[in-house]
Design a protein around this motif. Structure first.
Motif, PDB file in Angstrom:
ATOM      1  N   GLY A   1      54.446  49.845  35.289  1.00  0.00           N
ATOM      2  CA  GLY A   1      52.840  48.971  35.821  1.00  0.00           C
ATOM      3  C   GLY A   1      51.961  50.440  35.550  1.00  0.00           C
ATOM      4  N   SER A   2      52.472  52.048  35.900  1.00  0.00           N
ATOM      5  CA  SER A   2      51.756  53.499  35.467  1.00  0.00           C
ATOM      6  C   SER A   2      52.304  53.215  33.933  1.00  0.00           C
ATOM      7  CB  SER A   2      52.142  53.775  36.043  1.00  0.00           C
ATOM      8  OG  SER A   2      51.947  53.358  37.698  1.00  0.00           O
TER       9      SER A   2
ATOM     10  N   TYR B   1      48.539  54.421  27.023  1.00  0.00           N
ATOM     11  CA  TYR B   1      47.314  54.938  26.478  1.00  0.00           C
ATOM     12  C   TYR B   1      46.698  56.366  26.574  1.00  0.00           C
ATOM     13  CZ  TYR B   1      47.279  49.493  27.236  1.00  0.00           C
ATOM     14  OH  TYR B   1      47.518  48.708  27.430  1.00  0.00           O
TER      15      TYR B   1
ATOM     16  N   ASN C   1      42.302  42.389  38.039  1.00  0.00           N
ATOM     17  CA  ASN C   1      42.740  42.868  36.783  1.00  0.00           C
ATOM     18  C   ASN C   1      43.859  42.263  36.883  1.00  0.00           C
ATOM     19  OD1 ASN C   1      40.292  44.138  35.516  1.00  0.00           O
ATOM     20  ND2 ASN C   1      41.013  46.264  36.178  1.00  0.00           N
ATOM     21  N   MET C   2      44.923  42.013  37.604  1.00  0.00           N
ATOM     22  CA  MET C   2      46.577  42.302  37.658  1.00  0.00           C
ATOM     23  C   MET C   2      46.456  40.190  37.746  1.00  0.00           C
ATOM     24  SD  MET C   2      48.918  43.346  36.186  1.00  0.00           S
ATOM     25  CE  MET C   2      49.193  42.003  35.952  1.00  0.00           C
TER      26      MET C   2
ATOM     27  N   GLY D   1      45.362  38.781  34.139  1.00  0.00           N
ATOM     28  CA  GLY D   1      46.872  39.155  33.773  1.00  0.00           C
ATOM     29  C   GLY D   1      47.564  38.142  33.848  1.00  0.00           C
TER      30      GLY D   1
ATOM     31  N   GLY E   1      53.679  41.634  28.515  1.00  0.00           N
ATOM     32  CA  GLY E   1      53.830  42.498  29.909  1.00  0.00           C
ATOM     33  C   GLY E   1      55.605  42.571  30.026  1.00  0.00           C
TER      34      GLY E   1
ATOM     35  N   ASN F   1      52.884  44.698  34.717  1.00  0.00           N
ATOM     36  CA  ASN F   1      51.621  44.892  34.334  1.00  0.00           C
ATOM     37  C   ASN F   1      51.282  44.150  33.338  1.00  0.00           C
ATOM     38  OD1 ASN F   1      53.309  44.747  31.838  1.00  0.00           O
ATOM     39  ND2 ASN F   1      54.022  46.538  31.300  1.00  0.00           N
ATOM     40  N   LEU F   2      49.792  45.100  32.540  1.00  0.00           N
ATOM     41  CA  LEU F   2      48.227  44.838  32.133  1.00  0.00           C
ATOM     42  C   LEU F   2      49.199  43.809  30.987  1.00  0.00           C
ATOM     43  CD1 LEU F   2      46.045  44.647  33.867  1.00  0.00           C
ATOM     44  CD2 LEU F   2      44.892  46.355  32.555  1.00  0.00           C
TER      45      LEU F   2
ATOM     46  N   CYS G   1      54.057  35.441  30.363  1.00  0.00           N
ATOM     47  CA  CYS G   1      53.396  36.827  30.647  1.00  0.00           C
ATOM     48  C   CYS G   1      54.485  38.028  29.940  1.00  0.00           C
ATOM     49  CB  CYS G   1      53.539  37.781  32.230  1.00  0.00           C
ATOM     50  SG  CYS G   1      52.778  35.487  33.012  1.00  0.00           S
TER      51      CYS G   1
ATOM     52  N   CYS H   1      50.866  42.106  30.505  1.00  0.00           N
ATOM     53  CA  CYS H   1      50.517  40.511  30.920  1.00  0.00           C
ATOM     54  C   CYS H   1      49.638  39.307  30.077  1.00  0.00           C
ATOM     55  CB  CYS H   1      50.375  40.060  31.979  1.00  0.00           C
ATOM     56  SG  CYS H   1      52.153  40.335  32.822  1.00  0.00           S
ATOM     57  N   LEU H   2      48.252  40.411  30.586  1.00  0.00           N
ATOM     58  CA  LEU H   2      47.278  39.747  29.538  1.00  0.00           C
ATOM     59  C   LEU H   2      47.721  39.061  28.597  1.00  0.00           C
ATOM     60  CD1 LEU H   2      44.541  41.655  30.057  1.00  0.00           C
ATOM     61  CD2 LEU H   2      44.041  39.629  31.148  1.00  0.00           C
TER      62      LEU H   2
END
Ligand SMILES: NC(=O)C1=CN([C@@H]2O[C@H](COP(=O)(O)OP(=O)(O)OC[C@H]3O[C@@H](n4cnc5c(N)ncnc54)[C@H](O)[C@@H]3O)[C@@H](O)[C@H]2O)C=CC1
Ligand SMILES: O=C(O)[C@@H]1CCC=N1
Length: 273
Positions: free
Chosen positions: A177-178, A184, A18-19, A22, A133, A125-126, A158, A128-129
């Motif tokens: 990152g977390s 969420y 995933n990373m 991203g 990020g 972190n995600l 990103c 970036c997608l």
């Protein structure tokens, strides 16, 4: 770095999760060309989506290193040591090795690479997608300022990219990152509160995500302290202060601070392994 250089740099990813995806998506929204990117993973499971981006894929980590100037090591933390050991003999002084693994220290990375290797520790972190990020990096002992500038330029699409001392990387892991997962959880709880009060779930989730997006955008763009914006939402004796009182009674603020602390401590613990 000028856009011309950006488009010529050969970029590798070891790990196709995933990373890596991203970061690759973020990079490709800048000047990097898919033809200059190669990704490796042992199985084909995750490689398909990279192929859809026009990126070359392989099962050979060695092939990625040999054909790249800058290599992101994007495997799970416990696999960083075996992967670096495997690629070490192919790493030369032209390479910049960028580890994104939580907890894994620059000292560990440098120890596993040939002497004087250029290593950088990056915590992305995600989001970036979607080019939103928050990324913090620290340079290893042989990484020059211009190596950091090159990485910063590569990653600029990103999201927010900052450089800091390595001691802040584990903290950034907890914060951001977390931290996205903490947001969420909050978004999910907001929606579930609305569902509890009778709103259809799909609409509640759609409004919750827009609420998080809007609140974040206003926070960042206004440059105001969150407490200031919070007070601007609160009408005396109105709805918000009643809700905020409930959140304070539930310990949301202390729980969130503890979540950042636990995630930071866990990153530090991963680094000691
Ligand atoms: N997912 C996230 O939001 C974030 C993850 N990170 C870090 O990024 C790293 C990767 O995490 P994810 O992408 O979430 O994991 P993931 O499990 O989605 O991806 C890991 C990838 O590594 C590949 N892999 C496994 N063994 C390999 C080997 N020997 N050689 C090459 N590739 C191999 C797997 O096939 C998979 O494609 C971790 O170290 C994590 O700490 C950092 C910031 C945020
Ligand atoms: O949960 C993890 O360990 C990784 C690092 C930050 C986000 N995901």
């Amino acid at each position: 770095m000028d856009p011309e250089m950006d488009s010529q740099l050969k970029i590798g990813f070891i790990g196709a999760g995933n990373m890596a995806f991203g970061i690759a998506k973020g990079i490709l929204s800048g000047n990097a060309l898919p033809a200059n990117i190669k990704v490796s993973a042992p199985s084909s499971r995750n490689l398909g989506r990279f192929q859809e981006l026009g990126v070359a894929v392989t099962h050979s980590n060695e092939e990625v290193v040999s054909g790249s100037d800058l290599v992101f090591v994007a495997v799970k933390p416990h696999l960083v040591a075996p992967v670096l050991t495997e690629i070490s003999e192919h790493v030369t002084e032209r390479h910049i090795i960028v580890s994104v693994a939580a907890g894994v220290t620059l000292a560990t990375v440098e120890e596993l690479l040939p002497e004087n290797s250029v290593a950088i520790r990056l915590m992305p972190n995600l989001p970036c997608l979607v080019q939103e990020g928050a990324l913090l990096f620290a340079r290893g002992s042989h990484a020059k300022q211009e190596d950091g500038a090159l990485l910063r330029s590569l990653l600029h699409r990103c999201g927010l990219v900052e450089e800091g001392p390595e001691a802040w990387i584990d903290i950034h892991t907890g914060l951001s990152g977390s931290g996205v997962a903490f947001v969420y959880l909050f978004a999910e709880a907001l929606a579930e509160g609305a569902v509890k009060m009778g709103m259809p779930s799909a609409l509640a989730h759609s409004i919750a995500s827009q609420t998080v997006l809007g609140a974040g955008k206003l926070l960042r763009e206004s440059g105001k302290h969150p407490a200031q914006l919070r007070s601007e939402v609160c009408t005396p004796g109105g709805t918000t202060i009643y809700g905020l009182h409930t959140l304070e009674q539930g310990g949301l603020r202390a729980a969130t601070m503890s979540a950042v602390e636990s995630a930071t401590e866990r990153a530090r613990e991963l680094g000691r392994k």
